[in-house]
Design a protein around this motif. Structure first.
Motif, PDB file in Angstrom:
ATOM      1  N   VAL A 156      -5.293   2.919   6.729  1.00  0.00           N
ATOM      2  CA  VAL A 156      -4.631   1.621   6.843  1.00  0.00           C
ATOM      3  C   VAL A 156      -3.527   1.735   7.895  1.00  0.00           C
ATOM      4  O   VAL A 156      -2.750   2.696   7.888  1.00  0.00           O
ATOM      5  CB  VAL A 156      -4.027   1.187   5.481  1.00  0.00           C
ATOM      6  CG1 VAL A 156      -3.253  -0.119   5.614  1.00  0.00           C
ATOM      7  CG2 VAL A 156      -5.117   1.059   4.428  1.00  0.00           C
ATOM      8  N   ASP A 166      -3.324   0.742  -3.622  1.00  0.00           N
ATOM      9  CA  ASP A 166      -3.371  -0.568  -2.979  1.00  0.00           C
ATOM     10  C   ASP A 166      -3.091  -1.640  -4.020  1.00  0.00           C
ATOM     11  O   ASP A 166      -3.903  -1.892  -4.896  1.00  0.00           O
ATOM     12  CB  ASP A 166      -4.741  -0.801  -2.347  1.00  0.00           C
ATOM     13  CG  ASP A 166      -4.822  -2.070  -1.530  1.00  0.00           C
ATOM     14  OD1 ASP A 166      -3.874  -2.878  -1.564  1.00  0.00           O
ATOM     15  OD2 ASP A 166      -5.840  -2.265  -0.848  1.00  0.00           O
ATOM     16  N   VAL A 209       0.857  -1.181   0.000  1.00  0.00           N
ATOM     17  CA  VAL A 209       0.000   0.000   0.000  1.00  0.00           C
ATOM     18  C   VAL A 209       0.896   1.235   0.000  1.00  0.00           C
ATOM     19  O   VAL A 209       2.031   1.187   0.467  1.00  0.00           O
ATOM     20  CB  VAL A 209      -0.957   0.068   1.212  1.00  0.00           C
ATOM     21  CG1 VAL A 209      -1.999  -1.013   1.141  1.00  0.00           C
ATOM     22  CG2 VAL A 209      -0.205   0.036   2.514  1.00  0.00           C
ATOM     23  N   CYS A 245      -4.744   5.735   2.468  1.00  0.00           N
ATOM     24  CA  CYS A 245      -4.292   4.921   1.335  1.00  0.00           C
ATOM     25  C   CYS A 245      -4.653   5.578  -0.001  1.00  0.00           C
ATOM     26  O   CYS A 245      -5.818   5.911  -0.240  1.00  0.00           O
ATOM     27  CB  CYS A 245      -4.928   3.536   1.426  1.00  0.00           C
ATOM     28  SG  CYS A 245      -4.421   2.408   0.131  1.00  0.00           S
ATOM     29  N   GLY A 260       0.516   5.538   0.881  1.00  0.00           N
ATOM     30  CA  GLY A 260      -0.375   6.553   1.405  1.00  0.00           C
ATOM     31  C   GLY A 260       0.359   7.566   2.246  1.00  0.00           C
ATOM     32  O   GLY A 260       1.552   7.428   2.527  1.00  0.00           O
TER      33      GLY A 260
END
Length: 87
Positions: A67, A53, A30, A50, A32
């Motif tokens: 997340v 993904d 991921v 995020c 972010g």
């Protein structure tokens, strides 16, 4: 201190792998922006918003969700699991 505890600060962009990259296996990660340094019931870590993904196939993804990225993992920890990504 935990392995990735002082890697980044709020506002920086992170990339965090779910599993160690290996030849012949799709990377699962991921990306972010850090919104909070936090503690979950099981670990300390970064809470990210995020924006990418690559962990799942199909329609499910966590883009737009918060997340949790732990500072350190037990048996599945590896060098480079978490990194700062230029914004």
């Amino acid at each position: 201190m935990l392995k990735y505890q002082n890697l980044a600060v709020i506002g920086q962009k992170l990339k965090a792998f779910d599993f160690e990259p290996m030849e012949g296996r799709r990377d699962r990660y991921v990306e972010g922006y850090i919104i909070k340094l936090t503690e979950q019931s099981y670990a300390y870590g970064y809470l990210i918003y995020c924006i990418k993904d690559a962990a799942f196939l199909g329609d499910y993804n966590r883009v737009g969700e918060h997340v949790f990225v732990p500072y350190e993992m037990d048996m599945s920890e590896f060098d480079g699991r978490v990194s700062v990504v230029p914004a």
